[in-house]
Scaffold this active site. Structure first.
Site, PDB file in Angstrom:
ATOM      1  N   GLY A 197       0.811  -1.207   0.000  1.00  0.00           N
ATOM      2  CA  GLY A 197       0.000   0.000   0.000  1.00  0.00           C
ATOM      3  C   GLY A 197       0.847   1.261   0.000  1.00  0.00           C
ATOM      4  O   GLY A 197       2.014   1.245   0.386  1.00  0.00           O
ATOM      5  N   CYS A 198       0.223   2.361  -0.438  1.00  0.00           N
ATOM      6  CA  CYS A 198       0.849   3.683  -0.404  1.00  0.00           C
ATOM      7  C   CYS A 198      -0.226   4.674   0.030  1.00  0.00           C
ATOM      8  O   CYS A 198      -1.113   4.312   0.796  1.00  0.00           O
ATOM      9  CB  CYS A 198       1.476   4.032  -1.750  1.00  0.00           C
ATOM     10  SG  CYS A 198       0.291   4.159  -3.104  1.00  0.00           S
ATOM     11  N   LEU A 199      -0.176   5.889  -0.432  1.00  0.00           N
ATOM     12  CA  LEU A 199      -1.176   6.878  -0.026  1.00  0.00           C
ATOM     13  C   LEU A 199      -2.476   6.732  -0.819  1.00  0.00           C
ATOM     14  O   LEU A 199      -3.558   6.659  -0.244  1.00  0.00           O
ATOM     15  CB  LEU A 199      -0.626   8.296  -0.165  1.00  0.00           C
ATOM     16  CG  LEU A 199      -1.541   9.414   0.326  1.00  0.00           C
ATOM     17  CD1 LEU A 199      -1.799   9.273   1.822  1.00  0.00           C
ATOM     18  CD2 LEU A 199      -0.938  10.772   0.020  1.00  0.00           C
ATOM     19  N   TYR A 245      -3.661   4.225   1.658  1.00  0.00           N
ATOM     20  CA  TYR A 245      -3.894   4.610   3.053  1.00  0.00           C
ATOM     21  C   TYR A 245      -5.069   5.572   3.184  1.00  0.00           C
ATOM     22  O   TYR A 245      -5.785   5.548   4.195  1.00  0.00           O
ATOM     23  CB  TYR A 245      -2.610   5.231   3.632  1.00  0.00           C
ATOM     24  CG  TYR A 245      -2.675   5.471   5.121  1.00  0.00           C
ATOM     25  CD1 TYR A 245      -2.809   4.410   6.007  1.00  0.00           C
ATOM     26  CD2 TYR A 245      -2.598   6.758   5.634  1.00  0.00           C
ATOM     27  CE1 TYR A 245      -2.864   4.633   7.373  1.00  0.00           C
ATOM     28  CE2 TYR A 245      -2.641   6.982   7.003  1.00  0.00           C
ATOM     29  CZ  TYR A 245      -2.777   5.914   7.865  1.00  0.00           C
ATOM     30  OH  TYR A 245      -2.824   6.139   9.220  1.00  0.00           O
TER      31      TYR A 245
END
Length: 183
Positions: free
Chosen positions: A142-144, A171
């Site tokens: 995952g990332c933003l 996120y």
């Protein structure tokens, strides 16, 4: 964007092709133990391990390099269930973003760094991931918002990581769904 969806009980897994690839129309497959499906020269199977699901992916000899890079994306609620069932969470955001909050038990290895001229790819990303995870380990990435994690998942898939899953929405979606976080 079309997707192939795999479902078993209440767990729904989405397979999203890399943008720009020809993809078959959306389809649903119900999995019984070790039932598999061939897609783009790649075999996928869900294998119950205890009371959790794991991914098995094997490449056929006919599979091209492009086909080997297929990446699975799942909604954050499914990612949370996978995390609870034993998958490991790799957060590829910058250290500063990660320190501002992250999913519980997430590990941070930035895919990109902030520089004066924008973002720059972490030249040691593959090396760092390879020293932390085994290639057959079940990894949620995952990332933003989902862009960096998709690029990271694609890159890891291309070098042989067998079960990487991208978190669609990143996120931001994790927070919007009220899923557990820590600082």
């Amino acid at each position: 964007m079309s997707s192939t969806c795999f479902s078993r009980s209440s767990l729904l897994l989405h397979i999203f092709p890399i943008p720009g690839r020809n993809a078959p129309p959306a389809a649903f497959h119900s999995f019984s133990p070790l039932r598999s499906v061939r897609r783009c020269g790649t075999s996928f199977a869900l294998n119950p391990r205890g009371n959790r699901l794991s991914c098995i992916r094997s490449m056929s000899s006919e599979a091209s390099d492009a086909e080997a890079g297929t990446v699975r994306s799942v909604p954050v609620t499914v990612a949370h269930e996978l995390l609870k069932s034993g998958h490991r969470y790799l957060d590829v955001r910058t250290v500063e973003e990660f320190n501002g909050g992250h999913p519980v038990q997430a590990m941070n290895i930035p895919y990109m760094f902030k520089t004066n001229s924008g973002m720059s790819k972490n030249p040691k990303f593959l090396e760092e991931v390879s020293s932390t995870f085994n290639k057959d380990e079940e990894i949620i990435i995952g990332c933003l918002l989902g862009k960096r994690s998709l690029m990271a998942a694609y890159e890891l898939s291309k070098v042989g990581f067998a079960c990487v899953t991208d978190v669609a929405g990143g996120y931001t979606a994790w927070l919007q769904n009220g899923l557990p976080t820590e600082n």
